[in-house]
Write a protein that holds these residues in place. Structure first.
Motif, PDB file in Angstrom:
ATOM      1  N   ASP A   5       0.827  -1.207   0.000  1.00 34.83           N
ATOM      2  CA  ASP A   5       0.000   0.000   0.000  1.00 34.83           C
ATOM      3  C   ASP A   5       0.854   1.247   0.000  1.00 34.83           C
ATOM      4  O   ASP A   5       0.584   2.221  -0.693  1.00 34.83           O
ATOM      5  CB  ASP A   5      -0.922   0.015   1.228  1.00 34.83           C
ATOM      6  N   GLN A   6       1.922   1.217   0.839  1.00 34.60           N
ATOM      7  CA  GLN A   6       2.793   2.393   0.903  1.00 34.60           C
ATOM      8  C   GLN A   6       3.473   2.634  -0.433  1.00 34.60           C
ATOM      9  O   GLN A   6       3.615   3.756  -0.897  1.00 34.60           O
ATOM     10  CB  GLN A   6       3.842   2.193   2.003  1.00 34.60           C
ATOM     11  N   ARG A   7       3.865   1.525  -1.084  1.00 36.17           N
ATOM     12  CA  ARG A   7       4.500   1.631  -2.400  1.00 36.17           C
ATOM     13  C   ARG A   7       3.547   2.245  -3.404  1.00 36.17           C
ATOM     14  O   ARG A   7       3.927   3.088  -4.229  1.00 36.17           O
ATOM     15  CB  ARG A   7       4.916   0.232  -2.855  1.00 36.17           C
ATOM     16  N   PHE A 402      -0.390  25.264  -6.124  1.00 33.83           N
ATOM     17  CA  PHE A 402      -1.457  24.371  -6.568  1.00 33.83           C
ATOM     18  C   PHE A 402      -0.905  23.050  -7.092  1.00 33.83           C
ATOM     19  O   PHE A 402      -1.589  22.022  -7.001  1.00 33.83           O
ATOM     20  CB  PHE A 402      -2.333  25.069  -7.620  1.00 33.83           C
ATOM     21  N   GLU A 403       0.309  23.049  -7.625  1.00 35.01           N
ATOM     22  CA  GLU A 403       0.945  21.790  -7.992  1.00 35.01           C
ATOM     23  C   GLU A 403       1.163  20.930  -6.746  1.00 35.01           C
ATOM     24  O   GLU A 403       0.963  19.710  -6.784  1.00 35.01           O
ATOM     25  CB  GLU A 403       2.283  22.048  -8.693  1.00 35.01           C
ATOM     26  N   TRP A 404       1.567  21.573  -5.664  1.00 36.31           N
ATOM     27  CA  TRP A 404       1.786  20.849  -4.409  1.00 36.31           C
ATOM     28  C   TRP A 404       0.469  20.257  -3.884  1.00 36.31           C
ATOM     29  O   TRP A 404       0.417  19.085  -3.489  1.00 36.31           O
ATOM     30  CB  TRP A 404       2.388  21.794  -3.374  1.00 36.31           C
ATOM     31  N   LEU A 405      -0.600  21.060  -3.892  1.00 39.26           N
ATOM     32  CA  LEU A 405      -1.909  20.552  -3.455  1.00 39.26           C
ATOM     33  C   LEU A 405      -2.385  19.412  -4.348  1.00 39.26           C
ATOM     34  O   LEU A 405      -2.972  18.419  -3.873  1.00 39.26           O
ATOM     35  CB  LEU A 405      -2.933  21.690  -3.464  1.00 39.26           C
ATOM     36  N   TRP A 406      -2.145  19.533  -5.629  1.00 37.86           N
ATOM     37  CA  TRP A 406      -2.543  18.494  -6.586  1.00 37.86           C
ATOM     38  C   TRP A 406      -1.815  17.180  -6.285  1.00 37.86           C
ATOM     39  O   TRP A 406      -2.410  16.106  -6.257  1.00 37.86           O
ATOM     40  CB  TRP A 406      -2.227  18.990  -7.999  1.00 37.86           C
ATOM     41  N   ARG A 413      -0.291  11.405   0.565  1.00 45.50           N
ATOM     42  CA  ARG A 413       0.724  11.521   1.615  1.00 45.50           C
ATOM     43  C   ARG A 413       1.445  12.856   1.465  1.00 45.50           C
ATOM     44  O   ARG A 413       1.379  13.505   0.423  1.00 45.50           O
ATOM     45  CB  ARG A 413       1.723  10.353   1.552  1.00 45.50           C
ATOM     46  N   TRP A 414       2.148  13.245   2.492  1.00 45.10           N
ATOM     47  CA  TRP A 414       2.801  14.547   2.519  1.00 45.10           C
ATOM     48  C   TRP A 414       3.866  14.651   1.445  1.00 45.10           C
ATOM     49  O   TRP A 414       4.661  13.736   1.230  1.00 45.10           O
ATOM     50  CB  TRP A 414       3.424  14.796   3.888  1.00 45.10           C
TER      51      TRP A 414
END
Length: 422
Positions: A5-7, A402-406, A413-414
């Motif tokens: 899942d993490q992968r 907005f690229e970061w939010l996308w 995940r962060w």
């Protein structure tokens, strides 16, 4: 959370070293063309596109309007769309290498883009393109395993489909032998449609010029809903076709290869530029045409605009690619566009936010006050500021806001936003 899942959830955010610089340069350049065209529609109702409204312009304003129609209108949204299709292939191929759920990741990515688009249309500007991109983009999932040789054929099919349907309807209506009652009813339907669009345009124009934010929002929703619902089949088919052509270019390593492909670029420059400029000049000589009904004139204009948009767009891309490959001095100039291209989503939204605030009644109230020359100069100055601002921003941050939010919403995940200074 399991290791699998993490992968899946951490799959492949593209870092700066993995990006293809030429694509970022093309995105940065397309931001200028999009802004040049949008400037007029920041100062007028979007519904007038369907009404075929022709301004009473003369002198320098007429020359600028004509030049924009021939060399810019439709060409840069086409470029943005081809780049979107290229981006899809790059995203999906990298996700497939690092995730068991590449389709799910793309699905999440496209849904988030659609939500951003709806918010943009409702709260900022009704001329949003992101929501339509998200709807058309969902169909790309049916083509993830399609070869380049088939992608371009599917792309041309979906681009040609609305053209064929429009011509079929126009010829059918023009050549049919209708009774006087049918002709009368047809004219009534035409008048009702024109009246409905005129009412929406009138309400929107008054709201944008003098209205408070709530009234402007109401007008935005009405315009967005009307335009999207009336043109949904044509728009989605056209954009899907462009996405698929972009995917075909990416699969063929055109514009995405690390090796210069000057022969390919020269061919695209010629075979795109000649029919593109010919169709654009022919279209510019036609009288203003209402696009709300399938008339022969509407079909002809629409066909010419499709040819000119795709042809000149490809020629522009090829010309920039040739400059990028051949001339170091020009290469340095072009590289200044790359940071803006890396933040294309943020910069696109920033254009709408700033200019609706400048023009609309709830902002500075300059709606309809600027002429063509003033709009062009303002757009160019704003775009140059975006180039500098993007360069400065990416010195301190990994992504545009907005690229970061996308990315955050896509991967669940962060994502490291601020660069770590060493």
């Amino acid at each position: 959370m399991t290791v699998t899942d993490q992968r899946n959830m951490t799959a492949c955010s593209i870092n700066s070293s993995q990006r293809i610089e030429l694509l970022d340069i093309l995105r940065g350049f397309s931001l200028l063309g999009i802004l040049l065209i949008n400037m007029a529609f920041f100062q007028s109702p979007l519904t007038t596109i369907s009404l075929g409204v022709e301004g009473n312009e003369s002198g320098i304003d007429y020359a600028i309007a004509w030049s924009l129609f021939v060399f810019a209108e439709g060409k840069f949204y086409t470029m943005f769309s081809l780049l979107f299709g290229m981006g899809f292939v790059i995203f999906y191929d990298r996700a497939k290498q690092k995730s068991n759920l590449p389709k799910w990741l793309f699905f999440r990515r496209i849904i988030v883009l659609g939500l951003i688009g709806v918010a943009h249309a409702v709260f900022v500007w009704a001329g949003d393109i992101l929501f339509i991109y998200s709807v058309a983009g969902l169909f790309l999932l049916f083509f993830v395993g399609t070869s380049a040789s088939r992608l371009w054929k599917w792309g041309l099919f979906f681009i040609a489909l609305p053209v064929a349907l429009l011509w079929l309807s126009a010829v059918s209506i023009h050549s049919s032998s209708q009774s006087s009652e049918e002709i009368q009813q047809y004219q009534i339907d035409v008048n009702e449609m024109q009246s409905s669009l005129s009412e929406v345009a009138s309400f929107a124009s008054e709201a944008y010029a003098t209205g408070v934010y709530e009234k402007v929002t109401e007008a935005r929703i009405e315009e967005f809903a009307l335009i999207f619902s009336s043109e949904i089949v044509f728009t989605i088919s056209t954009f899907l076709g462009l996405f698929l052509l972009g995917a075909a270019l990416s699969r063929s390593a055109v514009f995405t290869s690390s090796e210069p492909q000057t022969k390919v670029y020269n061919k695209l420059l010629i075979w795109g530029g000649i029919p593109g400029i010919s169709a654009a000049l022919y279209a510019s000589a036609l009288p203003a045409t209402e696009m709300i009904l399938p008339t022969v004139n509407a079909a002809l204009l629409y066909s010419l605009m499709q040819i000119s948009s795709l042809g000149l767009c490809v020629a522009y891309m090829a010309f920039i690619a040739l400059m990028f490959c051949r001339n170091k001095k020009q290469n340095c100039i072009l590289k200044n566009m790359a940071p803006a291209g890396r933040m294309a989503l943020t910069n696109y939204l920033l254009q709408s936010l700033c200019f609706t605030t400048l023009f609309y009644g709830y902002g500075f109230g300059l709606y309809g006050e600027l002429g063509r020359l003033e709009m062009i100069l303002l757009a160019l100055a704003f775009w140059l500021c975006q180039l500098k601002l993007s360069q400065w921003w990416l010195q301190y941050f990994n992504y545009g806001p907005f690229e970061w939010l996308w990315r955050l919403a896509t991967y669940g995940r962060w994502q490291t936003f601020k660069k770590v200074r060493r």
